[in-house]
Motif scaffolding. Structure first.
Motif, PDB file in Angstrom:
ATOM      1  N   LEU A  53      48.840  46.834  42.393  1.00 50.05           N
ATOM      2  CA  LEU A  53      49.497  45.528  42.413  1.00 50.05           C
ATOM      3  C   LEU A  53      50.989  45.630  42.700  1.00 50.05           C
ATOM      4  CD1 LEU A  53      47.714  43.913  39.342  1.00 50.05           C
ATOM      5  CD2 LEU A  53      47.119  43.744  41.761  1.00 50.05           C
ATOM      6  N   GLY A  54      51.466  46.835  42.951  1.00 46.84           N
ATOM      7  CA  GLY A  54      52.868  46.986  43.356  1.00 46.84           C
ATOM      8  C   GLY A  54      53.847  47.103  42.215  1.00 46.84           C
ATOM      9  N   PHE A  55      53.346  47.267  40.971  1.00 49.20           N
ATOM     10  CA  PHE A  55      54.260  47.466  39.851  1.00 49.20           C
ATOM     11  C   PHE A  55      53.556  48.303  38.793  1.00 49.20           C
ATOM     12  CE2 PHE A  55      51.852  44.539  37.323  1.00 49.20           C
ATOM     13  CZ  PHE A  55      51.524  43.493  38.162  1.00 49.20           C
ATOM     14  N   GLY A  56      54.340  48.910  37.942  1.00 41.64           N
ATOM     15  CA  GLY A  56      53.787  49.705  36.849  1.00 41.64           C
ATOM     16  C   GLY A  56      53.670  48.861  35.599  1.00 41.64           C
TER      17      GLY A  56
ATOM     18  N   VAL B  13      45.317  29.802  32.553  1.00 43.63           N
ATOM     19  CA  VAL B  13      44.888  31.171  32.836  1.00 43.63           C
ATOM     20  C   VAL B  13      44.980  31.501  34.323  1.00 43.63           C
ATOM     21  CG1 VAL B  13      43.015  32.845  32.639  1.00 43.63           C
ATOM     22  CG2 VAL B  13      43.391  31.171  30.809  1.00 43.63           C
ATOM     23  N   LEU B  14      44.374  30.678  35.171  1.00 43.02           N
ATOM     24  CA  LEU B  14      44.408  30.962  36.609  1.00 43.02           C
ATOM     25  C   LEU B  14      45.832  30.918  37.150  1.00 43.02           C
ATOM     26  CD1 LEU B  14      41.247  29.061  37.935  1.00 43.02           C
ATOM     27  CD2 LEU B  14      41.472  31.440  37.184  1.00 43.02           C
ATOM     28  N   LYS B  15      46.619  29.996  36.651  1.00 41.35           N
ATOM     29  CA  LYS B  15      48.023  29.916  37.089  1.00 41.35           C
ATOM     30  C   LYS B  15      48.787  31.180  36.702  1.00 41.35           C
ATOM     31  CE  LYS B  15      52.098  26.921  36.933  1.00 41.35           C
ATOM     32  NZ  LYS B  15      53.065  28.005  36.685  1.00 41.35           N
ATOM     33  N   TYR B  16      48.539  31.689  35.477  1.00 39.83           N
ATOM     34  CA  TYR B  16      49.202  32.916  35.040  1.00 39.83           C
ATOM     35  C   TYR B  16      48.804  34.095  35.931  1.00 39.83           C
ATOM     36  CZ  TYR B  16      49.833  37.227  32.404  1.00 39.83           C
ATOM     37  OH  TYR B  16      50.145  38.518  32.056  1.00 39.83           O
TER      38      TYR B  16
ATOM     39  N   ALA C  50      50.444  38.037  36.883  1.00 37.64           N
ATOM     40  CA  ALA C  50      49.716  39.304  36.827  1.00 37.64           C
ATOM     41  C   ALA C  50      49.311  39.828  38.201  1.00 37.64           C
ATOM     42  CB  ALA C  50      48.483  39.158  35.937  1.00 37.64           C
ATOM     43  N   PHE C  51      48.854  38.945  39.087  1.00 39.58           N
ATOM     44  CA  PHE C  51      48.416  39.366  40.430  1.00 39.58           C
ATOM     45  C   PHE C  51      49.344  38.826  41.521  1.00 39.58           C
ATOM     46  CE2 PHE C  51      44.719  40.101  37.898  1.00 39.58           C
ATOM     47  CZ  PHE C  51      44.034  41.156  38.513  1.00 39.58           C
ATOM     48  N   LYS C  52      50.586  38.631  41.166  1.00 41.64           N
ATOM     49  CA  LYS C  52      51.550  38.053  42.110  1.00 41.64           C
ATOM     50  C   LYS C  52      51.683  38.884  43.385  1.00 41.64           C
ATOM     51  CE  LYS C  52      56.343  36.421  42.351  1.00 41.64           C
ATOM     52  NZ  LYS C  52      57.605  36.254  41.589  1.00 41.64           N
ATOM     53  N   LEU C  53      51.613  40.213  43.225  1.00 43.59           N
ATOM     54  CA  LEU C  53      51.760  41.104  44.382  1.00 43.59           C
ATOM     55  C   LEU C  53      50.417  41.615  44.902  1.00 43.59           C
ATOM     56  CD1 LEU C  53      54.840  43.187  43.155  1.00 43.59           C
ATOM     57  CD2 LEU C  53      54.813  41.157  44.606  1.00 43.59           C
TER      58      LEU C  53
END
Length: 437
Positions: free
Chosen positions: A315-318, A345-348, A353-356
């Protein structure tokens, strides 16, 4: 301080000799010094602090030395003794910091283990740190207040005065000193959402505690001292009966980080994010098993599958653990309403969490979050199947099937055990007592 010595009683003055010498007893208030004399009245007198009444002795011991000394009545009168039991372990840890992912149950743990055990409301204060929270908010500050003042002619009028208005830290400290035999509690929620070292200032020095729970080092703050001890020159320490409990999210989006010097003064306690296991209480078991709105997937299976995907996907981050869905990230009400679940939940998952790596989770990312939420709310059949990638949804279905099979197996084994027990009882009927027809 010595234990009691031999006693001699004088009938004419009705006093009991306790010590062979006179002992000075220092107090934490600079404006008062008590003295333990060699003689104490058998019957308490008016407490005038003249150094001769038993009442004065009791007050001094209870207020300042109750963890070390005790007053014992004997056949000859009263004596002052050092407590044999050690004070180590009376307060295991005086500064406790619970940390874990959002929704793992930190606040519930605080309420269950600490707050619920203090029934007197004035003995507990809860604060929430945030980016705008300051030292002045926490400790107190000089502010203009309207007060009635008496004029020379004897009449009263309201005038603007500048006074120190205590903050939550000073207020709970005052309560703790005034009620030294009672447990007091300061709860700090979201400790690292504010600049904690700056908010505490010199107070962080007080967090170093002795074995009995009192501060190892003192600080000097005239405003706090005047409010708590009515003496601006009195040193400030945390008393043994004041416990500080804080919570902190282990999220990499924290507004501020805490340095080692600050953190080492806390007993860190991790709250695990458990969806399964024998340690779960009935409330959590029911919450985990609750089905998502209009879906055949339970909240526990959904969250565990998402967390697993979060940890394995690039996901591009640790530090993906910090973004995990906590067991109580979604409440029961969230799980009863499709709109609430999607918006929370889906918005979060989309924004954070899965922004990248949104394509790792969401079936169609081309139209943005609003399209995902609308697709979930308007879906015919299981809405998760509509918005999640097939790989993730299939994993959830597989997990649900495995759980159902395991439950069926457990139920079958239980039934077999019960049938075997009944059969054994039939084959070995209880013998009637001898002589009974």
């Amino acid at each position: 301080m010595p234990t009691s010595a031999s006693y001699t009683k004088s009938d004419n003055d009705n006093k009991v000799r306790v010590f062979d010498k006179v002992y000075d007893v220092p107090t934490e208030q600079g404006n008062y010094h008590a003295k333990l004399t060699t003689e104490w009245q058998d019957k308490p007198l008016e407490d005038d602090f003249d150094g001769n009444s038993l009442t004065a002795l009791i007050k001094v011991v209870n207020e300042y030395y109750s963890h070390y000394l005790k007053i014992v009545q004997t056949e000859n009168g009263y004596c002052l003794k050092i407590k044999n039991e050690t004070t180590k372990g009376i307060i295991e840890f005086a500064n406790i910091l619970f940390y874990g992912v959002p929704g793992c149950g930190k606040s519930h743990k605080v309420e269950e283990e600490y707050e619920s055990k203090i029934t007197t409301e004035k003995n507990k204060i809860r604060v929430v740190f945030h980016p705008g929270y300051t030292y002045s908010d926490f400790v107190g500050q000089v502010m203009p207040v309207l007060e009635k003042v008496t004029k020379s002619d004897g009449t009263e009028e309201e005038k603007l005065q500048y006074k120190f208005v205590p903050g939550p830290f000073t207020r709970i400290l005052e309560v703790a000193y005034a009620n030294h035999q009672e447990k007091c509690l300061l709860i700090i929620e979201e400790l690292n959402r504010g600049n904690a070292p700056a908010i505490f200032g010199e107070i962080f020095q007080l967090l170093d505690r002795n074995d009995d729970g009192s501060s190892k080092y003192a600080i000097y703050n005239s405003d706090i001292a005047n409010e708590v001890h009515k003496d601006k020159l009195c040193p400030i320490k945390l008393p043994p009966n004041l416990t500080i409990v804080a919570t902190m999210n282990t999220s990499d989006q924290n507004v501020f980080t805490m340095d080692t010097a600050f953190q080492r003064r806390w007993q860190m306690k991790h709250i695990p994010n458990r969806f399964t296991g024998e340690s779960l209480d009935e409330k959590t078991i029911n919450h985990v098993a609750k089905y998502l709105p209009n879906s055949e997937i339970s909240w526990g299976v959904f969250a565990q599958t998402i967390n697993k995907k979060m940890h394995t996907a690039n996901l591009g981050f640790g530090g993906t653990e910090d973004k995990s869905l906590g067991v109580y990230f979604a409440t029961d009400n969230d799980l009863d309403d499709a709109e609430r679940f999607a918006e929370k939940v889906l918005k979060y998952l989309w924004d954070d969490a899965f922004k990248l790596g949104r394509k790792e989770l969401f079936n169609d990312c081309s139209q943005g979050l609003s399209a995902v939420i609308e697709a979930y709310e308007d879906a015919k059949g299981d809405p998760l199947k509509k918005v999640l990638v097939p790989e993730v949804y299939n994993e959830m279905q597989k997990k649900m099937a495995e759980m159902a099979a395991e439950q069926a197996k457990t139920a079958e084994e239980k039934t077999s055990e019960e049938e075997a027990a009944e059969s054994a009882a039939e084959d070995n009927p209880a013998q009637k007592p001898a002589g009974e027809e």
